[in-house]
Scaffold this active site. Structure first.
Site, PDB file in Angstrom:
ATOM      1  N   ARG A 151      -4.100   7.103  -4.933  1.00  0.00           N
ATOM      2  CA  ARG A 151      -3.548   5.362  -4.874  1.00  0.00           C
ATOM      3  C   ARG A 151      -3.457   5.246  -6.853  1.00  0.00           C
ATOM      4  O   ARG A 151      -5.314   5.636  -6.838  1.00  0.00           O
ATOM      5  CB  ARG A 151      -4.849   4.848  -4.169  1.00  0.00           C
ATOM      6  CG  ARG A 151      -4.631   3.625  -5.038  1.00  0.00           C
ATOM      7  CD  ARG A 151      -5.568   2.177  -4.621  1.00  0.00           C
ATOM      8  NE  ARG A 151      -5.301   1.954  -3.018  1.00  0.00           N
ATOM      9  CZ  ARG A 151      -4.970   1.057  -1.925  1.00  0.00           C
ATOM     10  NH1 ARG A 151      -6.083   0.519  -2.830  1.00  0.00           N
ATOM     11  NH2 ARG A 151      -4.814   0.288  -1.430  1.00  0.00           N
ATOM     12  N   HIS A 181       3.489  -0.241  -1.562  1.00  0.00           N
ATOM     13  CA  HIS A 181       2.763   0.615  -0.818  1.00  0.00           C
ATOM     14  C   HIS A 181       3.137   0.262   0.392  1.00  0.00           C
ATOM     15  O   HIS A 181       3.418  -0.431   1.863  1.00  0.00           O
ATOM     16  CB  HIS A 181       1.482  -1.078  -0.869  1.00  0.00           C
ATOM     17  CG  HIS A 181      -0.165  -0.589  -0.162  1.00  0.00           C
ATOM     18  ND1 HIS A 181      -0.359   0.323   0.368  1.00  0.00           N
ATOM     19  CD2 HIS A 181      -0.750  -1.662  -0.105  1.00  0.00           C
ATOM     20  CE1 HIS A 181      -1.284   0.899   0.025  1.00  0.00           C
ATOM     21  NE2 HIS A 181      -1.706  -0.471   0.310  1.00  0.00           N
ATOM     22  N   CYS A 230      -1.958  -8.660   3.594  1.00  0.00           N
ATOM     23  CA  CYS A 230      -2.640  -7.338   3.866  1.00  0.00           C
ATOM     24  C   CYS A 230      -3.828  -6.843   3.566  1.00  0.00           C
ATOM     25  O   CYS A 230      -4.683  -5.490   4.037  1.00  0.00           O
ATOM     26  CB  CYS A 230      -2.023  -5.940   2.202  1.00  0.00           C
ATOM     27  SG  CYS A 230      -1.453  -6.746   0.523  1.00  0.00           S
ATOM     28  N   ARG A 260      -3.239   0.323  10.062  1.00  0.00           N
ATOM     29  CA  ARG A 260      -3.747   0.980   9.018  1.00  0.00           C
ATOM     30  C   ARG A 260      -3.860   2.272   9.805  1.00  0.00           C
ATOM     31  O   ARG A 260      -2.973   3.639   9.521  1.00  0.00           O
ATOM     32  CB  ARG A 260      -3.768   0.560   7.740  1.00  0.00           C
ATOM     33  CG  ARG A 260      -4.358  -0.569   7.025  1.00  0.00           C
ATOM     34  CD  ARG A 260      -2.548  -0.455   6.256  1.00  0.00           C
ATOM     35  NE  ARG A 260      -2.714   0.403   5.495  1.00  0.00           N
ATOM     36  CZ  ARG A 260      -2.964   1.363   4.346  1.00  0.00           C
ATOM     37  NH1 ARG A 260      -3.358  -0.443   3.517  1.00  0.00           N
ATOM     38  NH2 ARG A 260      -3.106   1.894   3.965  1.00  0.00           N
TER      39      ARG A 260
HETATM   40  N1   CP Z   1      -4.609  -3.036   2.228  1.00  0.00           N
HETATM   41  C1   CP Z   1      -5.176  -2.111   0.928  1.00  0.00           C
HETATM   42  O1   CP Z   1      -4.698  -1.521   0.940  1.00  0.00           O
HETATM   43  O2   CP Z   1      -6.431  -2.570   1.372  1.00  0.00           O
HETATM   44  P1   CP Z   1      -7.497  -1.496   0.504  1.00  0.00           P
HETATM   45  O3   CP Z   1      -7.112  -2.011  -1.219  1.00  0.00           O
HETATM   46  O4   CP Z   1      -8.900  -1.436   0.694  1.00  0.00           O
HETATM   47  O5   CP Z   1      -7.341  -0.057   0.473  1.00  0.00           O
HETATM   48  N1  NVA Z   2      -0.748  -6.380  -4.740  1.00  0.00           N
HETATM   49  C1  NVA Z   2      -2.128  -5.766  -4.058  1.00  0.00           C
HETATM   50  C2  NVA Z   2      -2.483  -4.780  -3.040  1.00  0.00           C
HETATM   51  C3  NVA Z   2      -4.356  -4.488  -2.250  1.00  0.00           C
HETATM   52  C4  NVA Z   2      -3.606  -3.760  -1.201  1.00  0.00           C
HETATM   53  C5  NVA Z   2      -2.977  -4.912  -5.843  1.00  0.00           C
HETATM   54  O1  NVA Z   2      -1.694  -4.178  -5.718  1.00  0.00           O
HETATM   55  O2  NVA Z   2      -4.047  -4.500  -5.794  1.00  0.00           O
END
Ligand code: CP
Ligand code: NVA
Length: 472
Positions: free
Chosen positions: A267, A294, A429, A457
């Site tokens: 990430r 994502h 999400c 997920r």
């Molecule tokens: N939706 C999602 O990716 O959640 P987190 O940021 O908690 O991993």
């Molecule tokens: N768009 C959001 C998604 C989180 C899962 C972010 O990037 O923070």
């Protein structure tokens, strides 16, 4: 005598005796042996039966219907009837004939078919099973290897194998067929997990490196849980620990990790970091959220959409909010699956231009429509699903106040939801900023499926990990 029997074959014979006792018989007939074989849900015999088009549950019922009724419970040790003994002798012969060292459940099944005159043999023959055909299926199932359970046959294994060793940085790394295969696998894995089983388990304990430059609840937990469930392990690497690109170059981090693990998920802030990781790692790299996409989220979202609305082709997914990472992946996956996708966003907050044009290009093949509008009320009128995400993503916190002003007309609230089709579902999400992009009333309302998305997920990522790592 029993030392040459596999563990499962021995258990089948034990269960055969138990079945005879349960049915009040003094002797173990071929029908009891067949019932004993049906006790082991993931044996080769069961896979052979399934490949022959026989449902083990219905077979059990049929045997029970035809059973002669015994005198009632018996105490002493039950003996094998001559026919059962003959079926076991024939099982030995079948194992020898196939060049197998041990007598397994599949050989016992062949022995019962070959014996032919006992009740089991008669029932099997009546179902159209022929010895030569059954032998061919045994060979085929044996050559598939020992580990895959019967249910693994319910996943599109060939398509998944095409993904082995590949990276998943973007939804566009997947073909349309691969997207569908992953979603089908995710659904099958969910079903298995819910019934206390694991559909796919690795032959050895694989390791996943998890690099996080940003916080996470769902992504971290579900990747780690998926690895554990499938017989592997995940190792979390926090921003402070590895200092990606600061303490050590991205390339060197990749060159280290590939020596220890079978896949890397990351990430990151900049999508380019993922590209660099993938360039320098010989193991698959998975995008666990970047500034561009994502993809794992989008897969879980479509799994959820399909659970609630069925075939995604022709459905209308309306994203209300920021055209950021989540929206980008959803646009691409919608295009691949023939789902119409509309984003209603403030001017200047549209999805990535390159992704939009790529989605439109794919959409010409699948018949989906990819549209951008600035009018959320008009957009939701034909929506089967309304989706939203935070207005200020991770890393954009300094813009949060300004974005609140810009996005205020794009809140998903009861008034907006009223304009959609009555059965429309509401998606997010998560994490949600309640009271900003979505109201409590809507996210906690009956049309919300946000926690199904979170649940999925786990299953969608199991499918991804199984495909990219392989070895099952
Ligand atoms: N939706 C999602 O990716 O959640 P987190 O940021 O908690 O991993
Ligand atoms: N768009 C959001 C998604 C989180 C899962 C972010 O990037 O923070």
């Amino acid at each position: 005598m029993w030392t040459r029997f596999s563990e499962k074959a021995r258990r089948a014979i034990y269960y055969a005796q138990e079945e005879a006792r349960r049915l009040g018989e003094n002797v173990v007939g071929t029908e009891h042996l067949l019932l004993g074989l049906l006790h082991e849900s993931d044996s080769i015999a069961i896979r052979v039966l399934e490949n022959l088009g026989i449902n083990p549950g219905s077979l059990r019922m049929e045997i029970e219907r035809q059973l002669p009724k015994g005198e009632g419970p018996v105490g002493q040790e039950v003996q094998l009837t001559p026919r059962t003994k003959r079926a076991i002798d024939l099982a030995y012969e079948e194992a020898r004939h196939l060049g197998n060292q041990h007598v397994g459940t599949e050989h016992l099944l062949l022995g019962l078919i070959r014996e032919g005159e006992g009740l089991a043999g008669r029932i099997l023959v009546k179902k159209g099973i022929q010895l030569e055909q059954a032998r061919a299926v045994v060979k085929a199932v044996q050559s598939e290897g020992e580990t895959p359970s019967a249910q693994v046959k319910s996943v599109p294994a060939e398509v998944l194998r095409g993904l082995k060793g590949r990276d998943l940085l973007s939804i566009d790394d997947l073909s349309r067929e691969q997207c569908s295969a992953l979603l089908q696998t995710a659904a099958a894995m969910k079903e298995a997990t819910k019934s206390g089983q694991e559909l796919i388990r690795w032959k050895r304990p694989h390791l996943l490196a998890m690099i996080f430059e940003k916080p996470s609840l769902r992504t971290r937990f579900t990747f780690e849980a998926a690895m554990v469930h499938m017989g592997g392990h995940a190792i979390y690497l926090s921003p402070n620990e590895i200092g990606l690109g600061k303490r050590e170059s991205v390339a060197d981090v990749a060159r280290n990790l590939e020596r220890w693990c079978q896949a890397i998920m990351a990430r990151v802030f900049a999508h380019q970091t993922l590209v660099e990781l993938a360039q320098h790692a010989g193991v698959p790299v998975i995008n666990a959220l970047s500034d561009l996409e994502h993809p794992c989220q989008a897969l879980a979202d479509f799994q959820t959409l399909m659970e609630h609305k069925g075939d995604p082709k022709g459905l209308h997914l309306v994203f209300v909010g920021d055209g950021n990472n989540v929206a980008n992946s959803l646009a691409l996956l919608s295009a691949k699956l023939g789902t119409h996708f509309t984003i209603a966003c403030p001017p200047g907050y549209e999805p990535h231009e390159g992704i939009l044009s790529r989605a439109r290009e794919i959409a010409t093949e699948t018949g989906s429509l990819i549209t951008v509008t600035h009018d959320p009320r008009e957009a939701v009128r034909t929506a089967d699903a309304i989706y939203t995400d935070v207005w200020a993503s991770m890393g954009q916190e300094h813009e949060a106040e300004q974005r609140k002003q810009v996005f205020a007309p794009y809140q998903v609230n009861a008034d907006l939801l009223k304009l959609a089709k009555p059965g429309a579902i509401v998606m997010h999400c998560l994490p949600a900023h309640r009271g900003e992009e979505i109201t409590d009333e809507v996210i906690d309302g009956t049309q919300s499926v946000v926690f199904d998305q979170a649940e999925n997920r786990l299953h969608a990522q199991k499918a991804v990990l199984a495909a990219l790592i392989g070895d099952w």
